[in-house]
Design a protein around this motif. Structure first.
Motif, PDB file in Angstrom:
ATOM      1  N   ALA A 143       0.822  -1.330  -0.064  1.00 19.28           N
ATOM      2  CA  ALA A 143      -0.083   0.036   0.105  1.00 19.28           C
ATOM      3  C   ALA A 143       0.709   1.167   0.000  1.00 19.28           C
ATOM      4  N   VAL A 144       2.013   1.272   0.779  1.00 28.92           N
ATOM      5  CA  VAL A 144       3.144   2.357   0.673  1.00 28.92           C
ATOM      6  C   VAL A 144       3.606   2.684  -0.873  1.00 28.92           C
ATOM      7  N   VAL A 145       3.696   1.436  -1.474  1.00 30.16           N
ATOM      8  CA  VAL A 145       4.402   1.609  -2.937  1.00 30.16           C
ATOM      9  C   VAL A 145       3.356   2.182  -3.451  1.00 30.16           C
ATOM     10  N   ALA A 146       2.240   1.917  -3.455  1.00 29.38           N
ATOM     11  CA  ALA A 146       1.079   2.382  -4.366  1.00 29.38           C
ATOM     12  C   ALA A 146       0.722   3.553  -4.053  1.00 29.38           C
ATOM     13  N   ALA A 147       0.966   4.064  -2.570  1.00 30.81           N
ATOM     14  CA  ALA A 147       0.522   5.591  -2.491  1.00 30.81           C
ATOM     15  C   ALA A 147       1.673   6.420  -3.032  1.00 30.81           C
ATOM     16  N   PHE A 148       2.879   6.019  -3.223  1.00 30.53           N
ATOM     17  CA  PHE A 148       3.844   6.778  -3.579  1.00 30.53           C
ATOM     18  C   PHE A 148       4.387   6.632  -5.078  1.00 30.53           C
ATOM     19  N   MET A 149       3.883   5.578  -5.739  1.00 29.57           N
ATOM     20  CA  MET A 149       4.397   5.466  -6.982  1.00 29.57           C
ATOM     21  C   MET A 149       4.305   6.332  -8.213  1.00 29.57           C
ATOM     22  N   ASN A 150       3.166   7.035  -7.998  1.00 33.35           N
ATOM     23  CA  ASN A 150       3.129   8.162  -9.092  1.00 33.35           C
ATOM     24  C   ASN A 150       3.783   9.571  -8.600  1.00 33.35           C
ATOM     25  N   ASP A 151       4.376   9.353  -7.722  1.00 33.85           N
ATOM     26  CA  ASP A 151       5.300  10.838  -6.919  1.00 33.85           C
ATOM     27  C   ASP A 151       4.180  11.767  -6.840  1.00 33.85           C
ATOM     28  N   PRO A 152       2.992  11.701  -6.054  1.00 23.82           N
ATOM     29  CA  PRO A 152       2.147  12.729  -5.810  1.00 23.82           C
ATOM     30  C   PRO A 152       2.846  13.879  -4.966  1.00 23.82           C
ATOM     31  N   GLU A 153       2.275  15.107  -5.099  1.00 30.33           N
ATOM     32  CA  GLU A 153       2.634  16.255  -4.442  1.00 30.33           C
ATOM     33  C   GLU A 153       2.347  16.250  -3.014  1.00 30.33           C
ATOM     34  N   VAL A 154       1.308  15.415  -2.588  1.00 24.32           N
ATOM     35  CA  VAL A 154       0.777  15.398  -1.354  1.00 24.32           C
ATOM     36  C   VAL A 154       0.498  14.205  -0.933  1.00 24.32           C
ATOM     37  N   LEU A 155       0.868  13.753   0.479  1.00 25.02           N
ATOM     38  CA  LEU A 155       0.901  12.341   1.007  1.00 25.02           C
ATOM     39  C   LEU A 155      -0.076  12.514   2.045  1.00 25.02           C
ATOM     40  N   ILE A 156      -0.893  11.817   2.316  1.00 27.47           N
ATOM     41  CA  ILE A 156      -1.810  11.603   3.357  1.00 27.47           C
ATOM     42  C   ILE A 156      -1.648  10.049   4.044  1.00 27.47           C
ATOM     43  N   LEU A 157      -1.085   9.801   5.175  1.00 29.13           N
ATOM     44  CA  LEU A 157      -0.615   8.408   5.471  1.00 29.13           C
ATOM     45  C   LEU A 157      -1.081   8.307   7.050  1.00 29.13           C
ATOM     46  N   ASP A 158      -1.957   7.324   6.997  1.00 31.20           N
ATOM     47  CA  ASP A 158      -2.588   6.839   8.433  1.00 31.20           C
ATOM     48  C   ASP A 158      -1.727   5.942   9.012  1.00 31.20           C
ATOM     49  N   GLU A 159      -1.046   6.107  10.129  1.00 30.76           N
ATOM     50  CA  GLU A 159      -0.240   5.379  10.924  1.00 30.76           C
ATOM     51  C   GLU A 159       0.499   4.548   9.778  1.00 30.76           C
TER      52      GLU A 159
END
Ligand SMILES: Nc1ncnc2c1ncn2[C@@H]1O[C@H](COP(=O)(O)OP(=O)(O)O)[C@@H](O)[C@H]1O
Ligand SMILES: [Mg+2]
Length: 316
Positions: A143-159
């Motif tokens: 899920a971390v890789v999925a959240a970061f893979m298109n290099d978004p400018e904003v990240l919202i990370l729950d625990e």
């Protein structure tokens, strides 16, 4: 002074689930380029707040906005520009990791293979494994890789680090620091003080759904002394280290059964400490985290001293 529009803005958010549960009048603002820590014990209301920010839930009152857009009803617009890591990543069964990542790429209509491979390598993730056979940690890494893979400018990370092993937690923390340097805007929830302290510029504390305090991390001075727990390969090694003497560290406690030694280290003497440890095979090594509970204890003490810092002020 020029008013900057926050990237993420939570204004007087209330979500009342009844029986005193939920979120009550929480306001936070996350500005461009900052890492904002949302810190609170389990059940404090972190995920509830984040779900509202993502637009999955409708507030009882108050509002949440991302890029100035009201969240509720606009999840698709938010997801198009935000990397989101849910507290409990749900990965559809029947896919392997690669299938899941491809699905997420297709949803976003974007593929950045170089970035993807970098992340798989960094988090040592084999995406070909079947999702049902993945451990919680592996699912979270996926899920971390999925959240970061298109290099978004904003990240919202729950625990984001829950379920990761201690080494991966450290990898992740270093990664967040790098992302911040690359100009990312990050909102990160956690119940672990030390990880928020290591990554965030500003920190809000929430407890029982209520906002306790917001402060700049730089105003919180970690003590001069850090405490580590080191597990040795044998009892003899543990005993030998426990008996060793140094100006750089002081051994405090030995647990012979577990081959663990608790040791206090002066932060400006790390090198000598690591040099001393390098003579032993080490099985485990962890910094004893400064817990939220410690913080609350100090916060509510009359003197309001926090490791030498007095008067952490509540921002109104
Ligand atoms: N959908 C829901 N319905 C009822 N109560 C909920 C719901 N979601 C969360 N809660 C309650 O709200 C409180 C905050 O939960 P949560 O936001 O998940 O906390 P955290 O993420 O900080 O651990 C908890 O008491 C939880 O039981
Ligand atoms: Mg949660």
């Amino acid at each position: 002074m020029e008013e900057r529009t926050p990237i993420i803005e939570v204004s007087h958010l209330v979500k009342d689930y009844g029986h005193g549960r939920g979120v009550f009048d929480v306001s936070i603002a996350v500005h461009k380029g900052e890492c904002f820590g949302y810190l609170g014990p389990n059940g404090a209301g972190k995920s509830t707040t984040i779900r509202h920010i993502m637009g999955f839930s409708k507030p009882s009152s108050g509002s949440t906005k991302v890029f100035g857009i009201e969240s509720f009803g606009h999840t698709d617009k938010i997801l198009a520009r935000v990397g989101y890591l849910p507290g409990e990543p749900a990965i559809p069964a029947g896919l392997n990791g690669t299938g899941f990542l491809r699905m997420m790429q297709d949803m976003r209509g974007e593929r950045n293979e170089e970035r993807l491979n970098y992340l798989l390598d960094l988090f040592r993730l084999n995406p070909n494994a079947d999702v049902t056979s993945m451990s919680l940690g592996e699912k979270r890494k996926l899920a971390v890789v999925a959240a970061f893979m298109n290099d978004p400018e904003v990240l919202i990370l729950d625990e984001p680090t829950s379920g990761l092993d201690p080494i991966m937690q450290q990898v992740f923390i270093r990664f967040i620091v790098e992302e911040k340097k690359r100009g990312k805007t990050i909102l990160l929830s956690s119940h672990i003080f030390s990880e928020v302290d290591a990554t965030c510029d500003n920190i809000a504390i929430i407890k029982d759904g209520k906002h306790v305090s917001t402060f700049a991390a730089k105003d919180l001075k970690q003590g001069e002394i850090a405490t580590y727990v080191v597990r040795f390969g044998s009892n003899e090694d543990a005993e030998r280290f426990y008996q060793s003497k140094s100006d750089a560290y002081e051994t405090k406690e030995i647990n012979s059964l577990r081959k663990k030694v608790t040791v206090a280290v002066r932060r400006d003497h790390f090198k000598a400490f690591f040099d001393a440890l390098s003579h032993y095979p080490i099985r485990e090594f962890e910094e004893k985290p400064f817990t939220l509970q410690d913080y609350f204890m100090s916060f509510y003490q009359e003197e309001k001293t926090f490791l030498g810092l007095s008067g952490v002020e509540e921002k109104k």
